[in-house]
Design a protein around this motif. Structure first.
Motif, PDB file in Angstrom:
ATOM      1  N   GLN A 130       2.612   0.664   6.704  1.00  0.00           N
ATOM      2  CA  GLN A 130       3.506   0.875   5.559  1.00  0.00           C
ATOM      3  C   GLN A 130       2.777   1.634   4.445  1.00  0.00           C
ATOM      4  N   ALA A 188       4.570   5.490  12.119  1.00  0.00           N
ATOM      5  CA  ALA A 188       4.441   6.020  10.759  1.00  0.00           C
ATOM      6  C   ALA A 188       4.094   7.506  10.794  1.00  0.00           C
ATOM      7  N   ARG A 243       2.460   5.222   5.515  1.00  0.00           N
ATOM      8  CA  ARG A 243       3.743   5.915   5.330  1.00  0.00           C
ATOM      9  C   ARG A 243       3.917   6.312   3.865  1.00  0.00           C
ATOM     10  N   GLN A 244       3.559   5.395   2.954  1.00  0.00           N
ATOM     11  CA  GLN A 244       3.690   5.669   1.523  1.00  0.00           C
ATOM     12  C   GLN A 244       2.765   6.810   1.085  1.00  0.00           C
TER      13      GLN A 244
END
Length: 109
Positions: free
Chosen positions: A21, A55, A24-25
């Motif tokens: 995550q 991702a 991905r950010q």
């Protein structure tokens, strides 16, 4: 292509559902900042699972839709096998090192 149009993300440790995550950010942030090419350096990555791969695939699609590129470098044997088993090694541009990436990409200008 100039060096400033290339943004490098250096990953380390394990890329799994807990860390994908954040990856991905970081990729989204660079896309929004206008990076023409995002290079993901795997030199310090020890392991990556399917969520990490997911991702990267999502970022690849996002960047391609924006007419930008995602490239990878310095992947280890475990990560290479994951890419080969999923045939993602044919989708991503994978370079042996950052130096070889820069030679290949910056020489095209």
């Amino acid at each position: 292509m100039t060096q400033s149009e290339v943004q490098v993300i250096k990953l380390s440790g394990i890329i799994n559902s807990a860390t994908s995550q954040e990856l991905r950010q970081r990729l989204n942030d660079l896309t929004e900042k206008g990076a023409k090419i995002v290079l993901v350096d795997f030199q310090d990555v020890t392991f990556m699972d399917s969520s990490g791969l997911g991702a990267l695939v999502l970022a690849f699609k996002t960047l391609r839709a924006a007419n930008r590129q995602l490239a990878l470098c310095s992947i280890n044997e475990q990560v290479r096998i994951l890419f080969e088993l999923t045939s993602m090694d044919k989708v991503f541009d994978i370079f042996p090192s950052q130096d070889e990436f820069h030679q290949a990409v910056l020489s095209k200008t």
